[in-house]
Scaffold this active site. Structure first.
Site, PDB file in Angstrom:
ATOM      1  N   SER A 292      -3.727  17.099 -33.730  1.00  0.00           N
ATOM      2  CA  SER A 292      -2.861  17.831 -32.833  1.00  0.00           C
ATOM      3  C   SER A 292      -3.046  17.504 -31.354  1.00  0.00           C
ATOM      4  CB  SER A 292      -3.069  19.329 -33.031  1.00  0.00           C
ATOM      5  OG  SER A 292      -4.380  19.709 -32.654  1.00  0.00           O
TER       6      SER A 292
ATOM      7  N   LYS B  29      -5.867  19.830 -22.989  1.00  0.00           N
ATOM      8  CA  LYS B  29      -4.985  20.222 -24.092  1.00  0.00           C
ATOM      9  C   LYS B  29      -4.483  21.643 -23.855  1.00  0.00           C
ATOM     10  CE  LYS B  29      -4.916  20.308 -29.185  1.00  0.00           C
ATOM     11  NZ  LYS B  29      -5.722  20.126 -30.406  1.00  0.00           N
TER      12      LYS B  29
ATOM     13  N   SER C  83      -8.235  16.832 -35.272  1.00  0.00           N
ATOM     14  CA  SER C  83      -7.259  16.828 -34.176  1.00  0.00           C
ATOM     15  C   SER C  83      -7.674  16.066 -32.929  1.00  0.00           C
ATOM     16  CB  SER C  83      -6.895  18.264 -33.791  1.00  0.00           C
ATOM     17  OG  SER C  83      -6.022  18.808 -34.742  1.00  0.00           O
TER      18      SER C  83
END
Lengths: 488, 473
Positions: A153, A78, A177
């Site tokens: 996210s 990420k 997330s």
């Protein structure tokens, strides 16, 4: 043209065997991963690719002994986790050209374990959002239905694993997330106990809630990746020493487990289809003589407002460092220092980030700090105590991960509150510092994945994997959105 | 001008003498190349987290002890949020709600009367980076960013510039002696802000306070307080009012200058630092720290004076921690402490300064020093002789008596030799004899001078004096 082998659809154990038999090399996997990146370009799951370096590393690994199941495995990271010399943007214009000069603790561990970083995945800007639509680098599409969101996210990481670009990915979870996109994309995602994984090198959103975790195709590989990334670090005072094998209970009998389902987790706001799938799992567990009780956990319904206060308060402070002076976007022609601050932050941050900074600043201002932040911390302690009290009687808590399945890309865009309501079932876990995971338990009528959330007491991830692996095995779902191309 | 009652409170920041910074492992150093003592944590890079230097906690506990403060057992750090280029994270990690020390005092002596200056609280925080303004540009040096500080805040209980100066001198002495800080105001390792207000009567509410920031020396603290009192008094006398404000002391004009008027509700949005867990101070930690606290200046002063050291010498010794520590090793012995202090502060200090040595780097062990004191005390060594052989005494590890013998400067202690010389001098100076008999003190000094001249300084002065007095009868 190179022959297509689809080695990346194999399990890590199978890949490991091929490595040991010298039938394939890490380079084969890396090339295949980049082929798949190309094939899935439309998903927009990556912000930055690491092709040159990945191929170089793969070549180097050919000289090394295959020492573990993660050896030579492509992984996606990420983009809010800093990687030395590899651009790290947090999906923000603010860090569009930011090249970190150090590696996050988890990145060091991943490199030491000889995994190969394919690239940095797309996400909501500074991890603020739950549909991956706040990214400066464009939205990410759900591999199961390209008109729908992947969740957020960690949407890029979820989409990359789901579409089988990489077997492993790293996400981060502040209010859901990891688990929410895992659920939307049909992958396994774990938010470990707060402190289990060092946050050093994770671009902070809300420090007391943020936690890095693994996102994978299946339960076993999730536990393997947690084995690699966990542990106390001298760089993170909130990290905790743990030395255990998270795969150790996988496949072990779950008979007589005591499981609680909070009444709040079966409320009317949750899609019927999701409740039905949950009930199917409940039936499975009952057959194994597990106790299933519906319980009340006080303040669980207050988790979202608590989250908004704490997360935004902390975010407003954490994001103050992006001022255009030392790194990141800097307004080119400021009139004075005040102007540099204002313009750099006005232009560098997207609307959702600015909204949260403003709300957070307001919540910490003057008397508000006492009225909101301090009070929120107190209620949060109560919520944690209530969870722990439940764990005195039960091994695990389960419920749905989300209230809905993945929704359309254009839905609810004008509703700032919507993204928080997506997270009503995941946020309580962060507020209490507990481990939580999402494991696929089936599909909706429109063939969208549904996730089950498993919540454990602090540092009880191994037991969560035990239950998850049982469910995974019983359901035996085909979780490849491209349709079972498991074999060559 | 009306006679107003001033009320003064003082805030002092001192940099702690640690090896590394408070929240990172960068070196804590002064005077190095700009930005050479920094890392990603000091620069507030994305993803970085603070760690906590244990040394800082220990020194803060020590400071709390030395300043007679209560020590908080459960504490956390807070973030003070404000935007400023010298503040890399745009928040400073400090202790706002749970300062490590509180309710302490420092005792000063004002015109022979003891007064306690009360300390409201002392807390730990990080220093900012140093900005240097060059034309329209500002240069930032992050070497100072993250240097550990303690801030010590007094109650508004100081009533004059003299008290303020005495307090600061005392504070400096205590912190320096306990190895907590260098307390070098010129290098910024000790920085002072003074809050000054005035009122007509004790019963009145406190007047509007003005803060004078970052004053560069203790004497300037005194001056700026006096100037500020005068300025406020003039304004009040002429019926004017003024707002709370921040001022600075201008060295050139020797006056305070307005920096900014304080806006209402400066909002730092304090909240507990989530990256540093709560800290618990145990009895064991405090006991360990207490063991490292050396004898403090006041106690030293009392003991020195008890042992016969002059006030001046006691003060001088205490000003030099190293010499004072050395002197303390003698305290358990029976010796002439007055002579000991004269020797240390006189010839020995001169030697040490000239050769840039520490006293512990010389061969002057405690035993040899005691022997040396004895030789001076019994007159074997005159001050002139001592000068001749001091280098040998401090550089060679041989007994003092051997050095005296080998150097051939053994005093003439032979009664008859000195008597003969004295007789000759007396007969050659009849005028001085009459002076002496007329009661002039200088005559005896003149004769002694002659004796020393004649014997090239080798006469035992005590013996010579005795014989001289006899012969002059």
């Amino acid at each position: 043209m190179r022959q297509v082998h689809n080695y990346l659809d194999l399990s890590l154990i199978e890949i490991n065997k091929l490595f040991k038999e010298k039938k394939i090399t890490p380079t084969d996997l890396v090339l295949e991963a980049f082929d798949r990146v190309e094939k899935n370009k439309e998903l927009n799951s990556f912000i930055t690719l690491n092709k040159e370096e990945a191929l170089k590393q793969a070549k180097e690994l050919e000289q090394k002994e295959v020492d573990s199941l993660t050896f030579g495995i492509p992984i996606a990271i990420k983009d809010n986790i800093v990687t030395k010399d590899l651009r790290t943007t947090a999906a923000s214009k603010m860090l569009e050209n930011f090249n970190p000069i150090y590696d996050a603790d988890v990145i060091k561990k991943i490199k030491d374990a000889n995994m190969i970083i394919i690239g940095k995945t797309n996400m909501d800007e500074f991890a603020m959002g739950s549909s991956n639509r706040t990214s400066y680098f464009g939205l990410v599409k759900n591999p199961w239905d390209k008109n729908r969101v992947p969740g957020g996210s960690s949407g890029g990481s979820a989409a990359a694993v789901s579409s089988r670009i990489v077997p492993l990915a790293i996400g981060s979870d502040t209010g859901g997330s990891i688990r929410q996109p895992a659920s939307f994309c049909g992958v396994v995602g774990l938010k470990p106990t707060y402190g289990r994984v060092s946050r050093y090198g994770l671009i902070a959103f809300a420090s007391s809630l943020d936690q890095i975790g693994p996102m994978t195709r299946n339960v076993y590989e999730n536990a393997l990746l947690l084995n690699t990334i966990c542990g106390k670090s001298s760089n993170d005072l909130t990290s905790v020493e743990t030395n255990e094998d998270f795969t150790r209970l996988i496949g072990k009998d779950i008979s007589n487990m005591k499981i609680a389902i909070p009444n709040y987790y079966v409320n009317d706001a949750i899609d019927k289809e999701i409740i039905n799938k949950l009930n199917e799992v409940v039936e499975l567990l009952k057959k194994k003589n597990c106790t299933i009780d519906y319980v009340d956990i006080n303040y669980i319904d207050k988790a979202v407002p608590l989250y908004q206060i704490i997360a935004m308060g902390e975010a407003s402070s954490n994001l103050a460092r992006y001022d255009g002076i030392r790194y990141g976007y800097s307004y080119e022609t400021p009139e004075n220092i005040e102007d540099l601050y204002l313009k750099s932050r006005k232009i560098g941050f997207g609307p959702e980030v600015k909204r949260r900074i403003m709300i957070g600043s307001y919540l910490l201002s003057g008397k508000n700090a006492k009225e909101y932040y301090d009070k929120a911390l107190k209620i949060r302690d109560d919520l944690r105590r209530n969870f722990l009290a439940t764990f005195e009687k039960y091994d695990l808590i389960i419920g749905p991960t989300n209230t809905t399945t993945a929704y359309e890309l254009d839905k609810g865009l004008d509703d700032a509150i919507k993204s928080f309501l997506d997270d009503i079932l995941t946020i309580p876990v962060n507020m209490a510092g507990l481990p939580g995971m999402s494991v696929p338990i089936g599909f909706s009528d429109s063939k969208l994945p549904i996730g089950l959330q498993i919540i454990g007491k602090p540092f009880d991830e191994a037991k969560m994997y035990q239950l998850a692996s049982f469910i995974e095995k019983e359901l035996n779902l085909d979780l490849n959105p491209n349709g079972g191309e498991k074999n060559d | 001008m009306t006679n107003y009652i001033p009320t003064i409170g003082i805030e002092v920041h001192v940099e702690l003498k640690t090896n590394t910074k408070i929240f990172s492992n960068s070196i804590n150093g002064y005077g190095q190349m700009a930005n050479s003592l920094t890392n990603v944590v000091d620069l507030g890079y994305p993803g970085t987290l603070p760690t906590l230097n244990k040394e800082v906690i220990n020194l803060a506990i020590k400071a709390a002890k030395v300043l007679n403060c209560n020590i908080r057992r459960e504490m956390h750090f807070d973030r003070k949020n404000y935007f400023y280029p010298d503040n890399p994270k745009n928040f400073q990690i400090t202790q706002s709600r749970t300062p490590i020390g509180y309710d302490g005092y420092v005792e000063i002596e004002v015109e022979k009367t003891k007064k306690k200056i009360y300390i409201e609280e002392m807390h730990i925080e990080e220093d900012t980076c140093k900005s240097t303004h060059r034309g329209d540009k500002t240069l930032l040096d992050f070497n100072r960013a993250g240097v550990p500080l303690i801030e010590i805040v007094t109650k508004p209980c100081i009533s004059s510039s003299t008290e303020a100066k005495l307090y600061l001198e005392k504070l400096k002495e205590l912190l320096f002696y306990s190895d907590i800080s260098d307390c070098k105001m010129e290098e910024g390792s000790m920085r002072c802000d003074a809050n000054v207000s005035i009122r007509k009567n004790e019963q009145d509410l406190f007047g509007t306070k003005c803060e004078i920031k970052n004053i560069g020396s203790i004497s300037n603290v005194g001056l700026s307080i006096e100037k500020e009192i005068e300025r406020q008094a003039k304004l009040l006398d002429s019926g004017e009012t003024f707002k709370e404000q921040t001022r600075r002391f201008d060295n050139k004009t020797c006056d305070t200058v307005l920096m900014r008027v304080k806006e209402t509700g400066n909002d730092y949005r304090y909240f507990p630092e989530p990256d540093i867990p709560y800290l618990y101070i145990t009895d064991e930690m405090i006991t360990e720290v207490e063991k490292t606290i050396c004898m403090l200046p006041d106690e030293r002063r009392t003991i020195y004076i008890e042992k016969g050291v002059s006030d001046v010498n006691a003060k001088k010794l205490i000003q030099n921690r190293e010499l004072s520590d050395y002197f303390n090793t003698l305290l358990s012995e029976k010796t002439n402490f007055k002579i000991a202090s004269n020797l240390i502060l006189g010839d020995i200090s001169a030697y040490l300064n000239k050769n840039e040595k520490k006293i512990t780097d010389t061969t002057l062990t405690k035993e040899r020093f005691l022997e040396l004191i004895e030789k001076v005390d019994d007159g074997t060594l005159t001050s002139k002789n001592l000068k001749d052989i001091l280098d040998v005494i401090l550089e060679k590890d041989i007994s003092i008596s051997t050095i005296i013998k080998e150097s051939g400067i053994e005093n003439i202690t032979d009664d008859s030799t000195i008597r003969e010389i004295i007789k000759k001098i007396i007969s050659e100076n009849p005028e001085s004899v009459s002076d002496y008999k007329a009661g002039h003190d200088r005559a005896i000094k003149f004769f002694m001078g002659q004796v020393m001249k004649e014997t090239k300084g080798s006469a035992n002065p005590k013996l010579a004096m005795d014989i001289l007095k006899e012969e002059l009868k």
